[in-house]
Design an enzyme around this catalytic site. Structure first.
Site, short mmCIF file in Angstrom:
data_model
loop_
_atom_site.label_atom_id
_atom_site.label_comp_id
_atom_site.label_asym_id
_atom_site.label_seq_id
_atom_site.Cartn_x
_atom_site.Cartn_y
_atom_site.Cartn_z
N ASP A 1 -2.26 -10.38 6.89
CA ASP A 1 -0.82 -10.16 7.89
C ASP A 1 -1.71 -8.68 8.65
O ASP A 1 -1.00 -8.60 9.35
CB ASP A 1 -0.38 -10.32 6.81
CG ASP A 1 -0.40 -9.02 5.31
OD1 ASP A 1 -1.08 -8.88 4.96
OD2 ASP A 1 1.13 -9.07 5.05
N CYS B 1 0.69 -1.02 -0.18
CA CYS B 1 0.05 0.08 0.22
C CYS B 1 0.90 0.90 0.06
O CYS B 1 2.07 1.50 0.21
CB CYS B 1 -0.88 -0.03 1.56
SG CYS B 1 -1.57 -1.45 1.81
N ILE C 1 12.85 -6.32 -20.66
CA ILE C 1 13.39 -5.32 -21.80
C ILE C 1 14.11 -4.76 -22.74
O ILE C 1 15.16 -5.74 -21.75
CB ILE C 1 12.84 -4.36 -20.85
CG1 ILE C 1 12.27 -2.26 -21.60
CG2 ILE C 1 13.79 -4.04 -19.87
CD1 ILE C 1 12.19 -1.54 -20.93
#
Length: 537
Positions: free
Chosen positions: A95, A2, A259
């Site tokens: 969690d 987050c 990439i």
């Protein structure tokens, strides 16, 4: 994972808080907040574990404590079982709830039980005291700034620059309490500069190889414990190949992303390995001319990095995570940290065995503001959670117990890792020499063209409120004859490159970028955009 933001104190302002949280919007999918008198707390949550019920900010059953949590605790199942035996009841399978229960059970000792990548804040709702904690290596970030009457905390620098006050970082492996109007002085729960000290050196190659294999396999296993598709950032080198091999073996649904310039070494090796393993493979083919000033500016805005080389690597990293987001992949493994732990760079071997340990620990201690910051911002800036198994604390501690001659042997860097997985690694990967991502992808020198603009762009976002852009430590160390103390002193005395140094660097980059054009003029049939490299065979 987050993005978290908190404003604590009598002058906490809702409008300012909303701007802070908005700056973290790319880190998650949903915004969750709680606003009280003197406490504004919010999370931009990327839903990964118990996606519907693990809402934040999480409040304890007795409503005494509030938690804002960023990260993943990989041993939360074991901790939940232990806490249940101790009388705790749980409402979710996530969690987040385990973190707060662990804190309430064990206080400041809880962080020593957490195995994961995290940064979190626990607030006592009655008095506004806050407990701050960050994982041992600093995989997940946490910053703070103070203005009269308010302490601001956030996952990224960009959320704090609007206050115009100095910005500070909670160091990796630190934790502690802070009063709303008191000093922020977290103390270490892990001392990165003493890892492995006092423990016996493991100098037997067979024993070392076995321990490395067990530790790395376990670090991979716990990071693959998800019901979501797992991506692997695949360069075709040793570390990312090991990540893909484990993902393919331990998880039913994985995809690799690479990439590079068409036919660059990275692309050639990665294509072969993914095909051999039967893993879906996304190749992002870029030519140097595809990288523009706007891409560099956006990489600086997202990454907030303060060393030139890291910024260049961020420019190359951004398209990888952008593509993963487009594919709907939210969890990814990377091979970052292996070079710093197992001796993948020449600098460790130039200083010799006696001085190498201190250099290893210095580099590891600074990963939080270099390699790990790039990985966190590039991934979370596109709503993707990057997990770094090579920087599991058990792996790092083991690496610090291995002598230098097990890390470089027979001309091969990271020799002990190659030895540990010799039966799993294809020969073409095991024997491939170290190639930094951005060089072997064929894109590094294009981004280098814009290097003289990096510091100005960095300042334009206000990031110098934390620290300014400064010279690359690796180059500075070489310039100082691999003397760490001298390099640190010179870095403080003159943080940035001189105008002349920038000019020389620009000339070198311009020559490299002009070379393909010259080749095309000399031989019009030559159309390849990067260094030619045969497929590994």
């Amino acid at each position: 994972m987050c993005g978290i933001a908190l404003s604590i104190g009598p002058e906490a302002d809702p409008a300012t808080f909303r701007r802070m949280l908005a700056a973290l919007a790319p880190r998650g999918e949903v915004t969750e907040t709680r606003q009280e008198n003197g406490l504004l707390a919010g999370v931009r949550r990327l839903r990964i574990v118990d996606r519907d019920r693990a809402v934040q900010p999480w409040v304890a059953p007795d409503e005494r404590h509030l938690l804002c949590f960023n990260g993943e605790i990989f041993n939360h199942h074991e901790l939940r079982a232990e806490l249940t035996r101790l009388g705790h009841e749980f409402r979710t399978l996530g969690d987040t709830e385990v973190v707060l229960a662990a804190y309430r059970q064990w206080g400041g000792d809880a962080v020593r039980r957490l195995r994961g990548e995290y940064a979190f804040v626990v607030v006592e709702r009655d008095g506004g005291r806050a407990y701050l904690a960050r994982d041992p290596l600093g995989v997940k970030p946490l910053y703070w700034s103070r203005v009269p009457g308010c302490l601001h905390l956030a996952s990224e620098v960009k959320a704090l620059v609007g206050h115009g006050a100095p910005i500070n970082e909670v160091p990796p492996g630190h934790h502690g309490w802070v009063e709303p109007d008191g000093p922020v002085r977290p103390r270490p729960h892990v001392d990165l500069l003493t890892l492995g000290a006092g423990l016996p050196v493991i100098d037997d190659p067979d024993e070392a190889a076995l321990l490395v294999r067990v530790a790395l396999t376990d670090a991979m296993r716990i990071r693959l414990d998800t019901d979501l598709t797992v991506g692997v950032v695949l360069s075709g080198g040793l570390d990312s190949s090991l990540a893909l091999l484990h993902a393919r073996e331990l998880h039913p649904d994985c995809v690799a992303v690479t990439i590079g310039v068409p036919d660059s070494p990275d692309v050639a090796y990665a294509r072969r390995l993914a095909a051999d393993l039967g893993v879906p493979h996304e190749v992002i083919e870029l030519r140097p001319r595809d990288i523009r000033l706007a891409d560099v500016r956006e990489a600086i805005r997202i990454s907030e990095l303060t060393e030139y080389g890291d910024i260049i690597n961020a420019v190359v990293s951004m398209p990888i995570f952008r593509r993963l987001r487009e594919l709907g992949v939210k969890v990814v493994l990377t091979g970052d940290g292996s070079d710093e732990v197992f001796g993948g760079y020449p600098m460790y071997h130039r200083v010799g065995p006696e001085r190498s340990r201190r250099l290893f620990l210095h580099k590891i201690r600074n990963l939080c503001r270099t390699e790990l910051q790039r990985v966190d911002r590039a991934s979370m800036g596109h709503g993707v959670e990057a997990r770094v198994p090579f920087l599991d604390l058990s792996v790092v501690e083991l690496g610090m117990r291995l002598p230098l001659d097990l890390k470089l042997r027979d001309g091969q860097e990271k020799w002990i890792v190659r030895r540990a997985f010799a039966d799993l690694l294809p020969d073409y990967v095991r024997r491939r020499p170290k190639n930094p991502m951005s060089y072997s992808s064929g894109l590094h020198e294009r981004a280098r063209l814009y290097k003289p603009l990096f510091a100005r762009l960095h300042r334009s976002f206000g990031y110098d409120l934390l620290e300014p852009v400064r010279r690359d430590f690796d180059r500075l160390l070489t310039r100082c004859g691999n003397d760490l103390d001298r390099a640190l002193a010179e870095g403080l005395a003159r943080p940035d490159y001189t105008v002349l140094e920038h000019a020389r660097d620009l000339v070198g980059a311009a020559r490299w970028n002009a070379a393909p054009m010259v080749r095309r003029l000399v031989n019009p049939r030559h159309t390849r955009g990067g260094d030619e490299a045969p497929l590994p065979g």
